[in-house]
Design a protein around this motif. Structure first.
Motif: not given
Length: 300
Positions: A77-78, A236-240, A243-245
């Motif tokens: 999630k964001p 998707h800006f490498c969400i995985q 969003r994990a820092g």
């Protein structure tokens, strides 16, 4: 009913059935025809946490059956108080395209045919004709004298035209600025591809092909999980990762340090410093009114 009318009606019925069978034949031949669970899956935004857990477990099982590897699929999630932006230093980019291939590896993009989210444009010094720029250059070494390089990918617009045209809302912008795609909801109409002025959307005409030994098992539902034939995908800006820092894969691999990524809402972030102090040259096609979150700049 007379014998003649019976035969006539039977012929019409047989012709109709043949036409229906012919029209459905491509679907029957699809090796990745959706299962009942996939077909009946609810819209992403309507899924409860329990329903999402079942969906993620189903996807992990499907990937394991296809590739022999049990992945870790998460629904990232964001983050609160975060709006991602990207800054790219045109002075430093050497056109090596390591970012292109790192992106392909990280995001489980098809290798045959190979799908690439990033295009690196080569242009002569003094020119900014991106529509006629060369992206299939193949010199013995880079950088080349007399040229500069401009990588182009999804600009994660604040006003994304691709979102506006999607008839089923399969793509949308999240609170951290990332525009995402729900592959299970996409109908493959390609309206988003036509609306994007940055050539950022990719359509899977064929079933994506990924060698088993090159599959990245760390996956996100809205990110790098394996896609299907007939759907759109994009950066998707490498969400995985983000969003994990972590940084996007293209940022980590850049040998020249040309790529910078971070939270614009943090006044102490590197991207905030760049936008305040560097010569920010361009938001690509800013005249389109899309307000990209992707900024190009120079050192001087």
């Amino acid at each position: 009913m007379t014998r003649r009318s019976f035969l006539r009606n039977s012929a019409v019925l047989a012709t109709g059935l043949a036409a229906v069978t012919a029209s459905l034949k491509p679907l029957f031949e699809m090796s990745d025809f959706p299962s009942a669970a996939q077909f009946m899956q609810k819209y992403y935004k309507e899924l409860t946490p329990d329903e999402m857990a079942k969906v993620l477990n189903r996807i992990e099982g499907e990937v394991e059956r296809q590739y022999g590897i049990r992945p870790h699929v998460r629904d990232y999630k964001p983050l609160d108080g975060v709006e991602y932006v990207y800054c790219l230093n045109l002075t430093r980019c050497i056109g090596c395209r390591k970012c292109v291939h790192a992106c392909v590896a990280e995001n489980n993009q098809s290798r045959d045919p190979e799908i690439q989210y990033i295009r690196v444009l080569r242009m002569p010094h003094g020119s900014l004709d991106i529509d006629n720029a060369e992206h299939n250059y193949a010199p013995d070494k880079v950088p080349e004298k007399g040229y500069f390089y401009m990588p182009v990918q999804c600009q994660q617009c604040k006003n994304p035209p691709c979102v506006k045209v999607c008839p089923v809302h399969a793509t949308w912008q999240e609170t951290d600025g990332i525009t995402v795609v729900d592959y299970n909801w996409c109908i493959g109409c390609r309206y988003c591809e036509a609306a994007c002025p940055y050539w950022a959307r990719r359509f899977n005409f064929a079933k994506p092909s990924i060698p088993k030994d090159r599959l990245n098992p760390e996956m996100s539902y809205l990110g790098n999980r394996p896609r299907m034939r007939g759907v759109m995908e994009k950066c998707h800006f490498c969400i995985q990762r983000t969003r994990a820092g972590r940084y996007p894969a293209c940022v980590e691999v850049c040998p020249a340090g040309a790529r910078k990524f971070g939270n614009i809402l943090d006044p102490d972030s590197e991207v905030s410093y760049i936008l305040k102090n560097k010569r920010v040259f361009i938001q690509l096609k800013e005249e389109m009114g899309t307000s990209p979150r992707f900024f190009y700049y120079f050192d001087v």
